[in-house]
Design an enzyme around this catalytic site. Structure first.
Site, PDB file in Angstrom:
ATOM      1  N   ASN A 209     -27.539 -29.674  61.395  1.00 18.84           N
ATOM      2  CA  ASN A 209     -28.079 -28.594  62.224  1.00 18.84           C
ATOM      3  C   ASN A 209     -27.321 -28.542  63.549  1.00 18.84           C
ATOM      4  OD1 ASN A 209     -29.441 -30.400  64.195  1.00 18.84           O
ATOM      5  ND2 ASN A 209     -30.587 -30.991  62.364  1.00 18.84           N
ATOM      6  N   ASP A 278     -35.119 -32.109  57.823  1.00 20.27           N
ATOM      7  CA  ASP A 278     -36.402 -32.232  57.138  1.00 20.27           C
ATOM      8  C   ASP A 278     -36.211 -32.484  55.645  1.00 20.27           C
ATOM      9  OD1 ASP A 278     -37.979 -31.846  59.402  1.00 20.27           O
ATOM     10  OD2 ASP A 278     -37.692 -29.689  59.309  1.00 20.27           O
ATOM     11  N   ASP A 305     -40.994 -38.605  57.773  1.00 22.49           N
ATOM     12  CA  ASP A 305     -41.147 -38.183  59.166  1.00 22.49           C
ATOM     13  C   ASP A 305     -41.174 -39.409  60.086  1.00 22.49           C
ATOM     14  OD1 ASP A 305     -42.222 -37.300  61.686  1.00 22.49           O
ATOM     15  OD2 ASP A 305     -42.768 -35.445  60.661  1.00 22.49           O
ATOM     16  N   ILE A 306     -40.126 -39.579  60.851  1.00 21.36           N
ATOM     17  CA  ILE A 306     -40.002 -40.770  61.708  1.00 21.36           C
ATOM     18  C   ILE A 306     -41.089 -40.763  62.777  1.00 21.36           C
ATOM     19  CG2 ILE A 306     -38.453 -42.069  63.241  1.00 21.36           C
ATOM     20  CD1 ILE A 306     -36.134 -40.394  61.893  1.00 21.36           C
ATOM     21  N   PHE A 322     -40.858 -33.691  70.067  1.00 26.68           N
ATOM     22  CA  PHE A 322     -40.289 -32.432  70.524  1.00 26.68           C
ATOM     23  C   PHE A 322     -40.541 -31.378  69.452  1.00 26.68           C
ATOM     24  CE2 PHE A 322     -37.176 -32.954  74.147  1.00 26.68           C
ATOM     25  CZ  PHE A 322     -37.674 -34.172  74.546  1.00 26.68           C
ATOM     26  N   LYS A 336     -48.441 -29.550  65.996  1.00 25.28           N
ATOM     27  CA  LYS A 336     -47.707 -30.807  65.758  1.00 25.28           C
ATOM     28  C   LYS A 336     -48.302 -31.949  66.572  1.00 25.28           C
ATOM     29  CE  LYS A 336     -43.534 -28.441  64.422  1.00 25.28           C
ATOM     30  NZ  LYS A 336     -42.188 -27.961  64.721  1.00 25.28           N
ATOM     31  N   LYS A 340     -49.571 -34.778  64.028  1.00 27.13           N
ATOM     32  CA  LYS A 340     -48.787 -36.026  64.030  1.00 27.13           C
ATOM     33  C   LYS A 340     -49.417 -37.087  64.921  1.00 27.13           C
ATOM     34  CE  LYS A 340     -44.317 -33.851  63.017  1.00 27.13           C
ATOM     35  NZ  LYS A 340     -42.880 -34.140  62.892  1.00 27.13           N
TER      36      LYS A 340
HETATM   37  N1  CTP Z   1     -39.111 -35.615  63.383  1.00 27.77           N
HETATM   38  C1  CTP Z   1     -38.940 -36.903  62.926  1.00 27.77           C
HETATM   39  N2  CTP Z   1     -38.620 -37.141  61.620  1.00 27.77           N
HETATM   40  C2  CTP Z   1     -38.484 -36.126  60.752  1.00 27.77           C
HETATM   41  C3  CTP Z   1     -38.645 -34.802  61.198  1.00 27.77           C
HETATM   42  C4  CTP Z   1     -38.968 -34.582  62.524  1.00 27.77           C
HETATM   43  O1  CTP Z   1     -39.050 -37.841  63.729  1.00 27.77           O
HETATM   44  N3  CTP Z   1     -38.176 -36.388  59.496  1.00 27.77           N
HETATM   45  C5  CTP Z   1     -39.474 -35.394  64.785  1.00 27.77           C
HETATM   46  C6  CTP Z   1     -38.435 -34.731  65.624  1.00 27.77           C
HETATM   47  O2  CTP Z   1     -37.593 -35.683  66.242  1.00 27.77           O
HETATM   48  C7  CTP Z   1     -39.273 -33.980  66.635  1.00 27.77           C
HETATM   49  C8  CTP Z   1     -40.473 -33.555  65.830  1.00 27.77           C
HETATM   50  O3  CTP Z   1     -40.559 -34.488  64.765  1.00 27.77           O
HETATM   51  O4  CTP Z   1     -39.731 -34.831  67.647  1.00 27.77           O
HETATM   52  C9  CTP Z   1     -40.330 -32.193  65.265  1.00 27.77           C
HETATM   53  O5  CTP Z   1     -41.435 -31.943  64.477  1.00 27.77           O
HETATM   54  P1  CTP Z   1     -41.307 -31.223  63.059  1.00 27.77           P
HETATM   55  O6  CTP Z   1     -42.667 -30.888  62.588  1.00 27.77           O
HETATM   56  O7  CTP Z   1     -40.486 -32.000  62.142  1.00 27.77           O
HETATM   57  O8  CTP Z   1     -40.528 -29.961  63.470  1.00 27.77           O
HETATM   58  P2  CTP Z   1     -39.691 -29.148  62.497  1.00 27.77           P
HETATM   59  O9  CTP Z   1     -38.731 -29.998  61.755  1.00 27.77           O
HETATM   60  O10 CTP Z   1     -39.082 -28.082  63.312  1.00 27.77           O
HETATM   61  O11 CTP Z   1     -40.796 -28.656  61.502  1.00 27.77           O
HETATM   62  P3  CTP Z   1     -41.048 -27.187  61.094  1.00 27.77           P
HETATM   63  O12 CTP Z   1     -39.779 -26.751  60.458  1.00 27.77           O
HETATM   64  O13 CTP Z   1     -42.199 -27.250  60.159  1.00 27.77           O
HETATM   65  O14 CTP Z   1     -41.363 -26.475  62.365  1.00 27.77           O
END
Ligand code: CTP
Length: 414
Positions: A209, A278, A305-306, A322, A336, A340
């Site tokens: 990305n 994701d 999801d970390i 974020f 979120k 989360k």
């Molecule tokens: N994050 C993470 N691990 C993942 C995905 C996201 O730690 N596998 C963290 C990102 O670092 C950020 C936050 O989660 O702090 C973003 O939330 P997320 O719900 O994952 O946002 P998007 O990926 O944008 O989800 P969506 O597309 O549903 O909006």
């Protein structure tokens, strides 16, 4: 506030009249001290005009010493700022030299000292310069920048002097001047994730990305400046490692997950600034995929999801996520925060002209019973403000009374 501004002989000295104006615009009185080579790049007349004070350049200037001796000048300063700071002045400060007015003042002052290095990127990365940087940092000198970008020499890299407005904001801000050097995260460990991840499709292709890592790196720097031990788990970016930060380099979301959990013990604050993929390809063949078909389908599976996994730990740190959104920023961010189980979330709109890969940004930060907006500013400045808010919220919810851990959740990095 009295700023003693030392100007040394680098090309970025041409920006110092603007720097003086920015400092004065924030209410500072500025006394300029130049080194012999600074005069090659900026005139005394210009500096005197913008500062409204005679420029000091010579330790042996009897008339100037009679009106205010160098010792009085050292006492007068609330902050000593050297901008630009060349490799030469860094070496002289590190060695404790006192052969001219500026270095003598630096030894004689009890005020905080900040330097804004500016030099060719190869020079900046030279081990001798980096050793001097570390020595100065260990003695409490604040290193402002340098910035990454195109340089006067025509090359690109880390070595540009920070923007004058950014320098003025830091120097006149509470961290340097206001709070007798009090560091809001002293004794805390902060873990930050930053940058994008790369998910292999085959040995030569991957999904990624537009995250540049700038926000996460700025957050890591800002947390280190507040006295924290900082571990930065970084996806692939082209940024220099922030000073005073332990960096773990990873590529994929799975590696970022593993590196984060390997480092999470003892972490007080977890900040998830990474833009983690994701989804990843369900399987990545060992050999390059050949174009044998007219169309092809790629099956993707969800990455773990970390952020949520850290927030869900029994002994979870104070966790900050974020949210980078293209629409409904507030609603999605609040969703979120709740889903989360985060302590805070930093939300911003990304799109054509904001967010990813830009140097500045505006964000809204939410927590369970409050929110705060931050106007558009440089990501480095924004990071300082966000880290300050995180430290305040941490203190308010898990402060000294309960001795809790501060978890910083990584936010979507831009
Ligand atoms: N994050 C993470 N691990 C993942 C995905 C996201 O730690 N596998 C963290 C990102 O670092 C950020 C936050 O989660 O702090 C973003 O939330 P997320 O719900 O994952 O946002 P998007 O990926 O944008 O989800 P969506 O597309 O549903 O909006």
């Amino acid at each position: 506030m009295n700023v003693l501004l030392g100007i040394t002989g680098g090309i970025a000295a041409y920006k110092t009249p603007e720097l003086v104006r920015r400092l004065r615009g924030r209410g500072a009185d500025v006394q300029i001290v130049t080194t012999a080579s600074a005069a090659e790049f900026v005139t005394e007349t210009a500096l005197q005009a913008v500062s409204g004070r005679p420029v000091r350049a010579n330790l042996w200037d009897k008339e100037a010493e009679a009106s205010m001796s160098h010792i009085e000048l050292a006492r007068w300063a609330d902050v000593v700022l050297i901008a630009p700071a060349t490799a030469e002045i860094m070496a002289r400060l590190a060695s404790g030299a006192a052969a001219d007015l500026l270095t003598t003042l630096c030894l004689a002052t009890e005020a905080p000292i900040a330097i804004a290095p500016a030099m060719n990127h190869v020079m900046w990365n030279n081990p001798a310069v980096q050793a001097n940087r570390r020595t100065l940092e260990q003695r409490g000198v604040r290193i402002l920048g340098p910035d990454y970008g195109s340089q006067a020499c025509g090359e690109t890299g880390a070595g540009r002097m920070l923007d004058p407005d950014e320098i003025a904001a830091i120097v006149c801000g509470p961290q340097l001047a206001g709070t007798d050097g009090q560091q809001l995260l002293a004794g805390k460990t902060v873990l930050v994730t930053a940058g994008p991840t790369r998910e292999p499709i085959d040995p030569v292709r991957y999904i990624t990305n537009r995250s540049s890592g700038k926000m996460g790196y700025a957050i890591a720097s800002a947390a280190a400046a507040q006295g924290a031990r900082v571990v930065l788990v970084s996806g692939p970016v082209s940024l220099p490692e922030p000073a005073g930060v332990e960096v773990i380099h990873v590529k994929t979301a799975a590696q970022m997950y593993a590196a984060t959990h390997d480092s999470i013990a003892g972490v007080d604050v977890f900040i998830a600034a990474a833009a983690v993929s994701d989804y990843r390809p369900a399987d990545a063949p060992q050999q390059k995929i050949k174009k044998t078909q007219e169309t092809m389908r790629l099956e993707l599976v969800r990455s773990d999801d970390i952020l949520a996994s850290v927030a869900g730990l029994d002994d979870a740190p104070f966790t900050i996520g974020f949210a980078a959104e293209t629409e409904n920023v507030r609603d999605y961010a609040l969703g979120k925060l709740k889903n989360k189980k985060l302590d805070m979330i930093v939300a911003n709109k990304v799109g054509e002209d904001c967010g990813f890969d830009y140097d500045d940004n505006a964000v809204d930060v939410y927590w369970r019973d409050g929110e705060q907006s931050f106007a558009k500013t440089a990501k480095t400045d924004l990071a300082r403000q966000i880290v300050q808010l995180i430290a305040e919220r941490y203190e308010a919810t898990r402060g000294a009374a309960t001795q809790p851990k501060l978890t910083v959740i990584s936010t979507k990095d831009q």
